[in-house]
Motif scaffolding. Sequence first.
Motif, short mmCIF file in Angstrom:
data_model
loop_
_atom_site.label_atom_id
_atom_site.label_comp_id
_atom_site.label_asym_id
_atom_site.label_seq_id
_atom_site.Cartn_x
_atom_site.Cartn_y
_atom_site.Cartn_z
N LEU A 132 -0.54 9.95 7.63
CA LEU A 132 -0.66 8.72 8.40
C LEU A 132 0.65 8.29 9.05
N ASP A 138 0.02 10.83 0.92
CA ASP A 138 -0.79 11.69 1.78
C ASP A 138 -0.01 12.80 2.48
N ASN A 174 0.87 -1.18 0.00
CA ASN A 174 0.00 0.00 0.00
C ASN A 174 0.90 1.22 0.00
N PHE A 175 0.66 2.13 -0.90
CA PHE A 175 1.42 3.38 -0.95
C PHE A 175 0.50 4.50 -0.47
N GLU A 176 0.88 5.12 0.61
CA GLU A 176 0.12 6.26 1.13
C GLU A 176 0.70 7.53 0.53
N SER A 203 -5.26 9.56 12.45
CA SER A 203 -6.37 9.35 11.52
C SER A 203 -6.23 10.26 10.31
N ALA A 204 -6.68 9.75 9.18
CA ALA A 204 -6.70 10.58 7.97
C ALA A 204 -7.64 11.78 8.14
#
Length: 80
Positions: A58, A54, A50-52, A63-64
Amino acid sequence: AVDYWEGLSAEEKTRRIAAIPIGREGRPADIASAAVFLAADDAGFVTGQNFEVDGGMLAPGRSAQAELGVVDTPENIGEF
């Protein structure tokens, strides 16, 4: 979405950017760069990840949705 971001007031944009560890808003090019990397030969051995993309939201385990809360800044520290 970009349209959503453009609809925010300058004050709201500033507040949300202050909550992003990298210090700026996300851009479509940020997602495109991750997609290009994953499609390139350089990522040929990358599987099941999984690539965040953001801006570090995170990374500290928060929390997002943290950007939606009150953000302490030097100007308002202690008011809340």
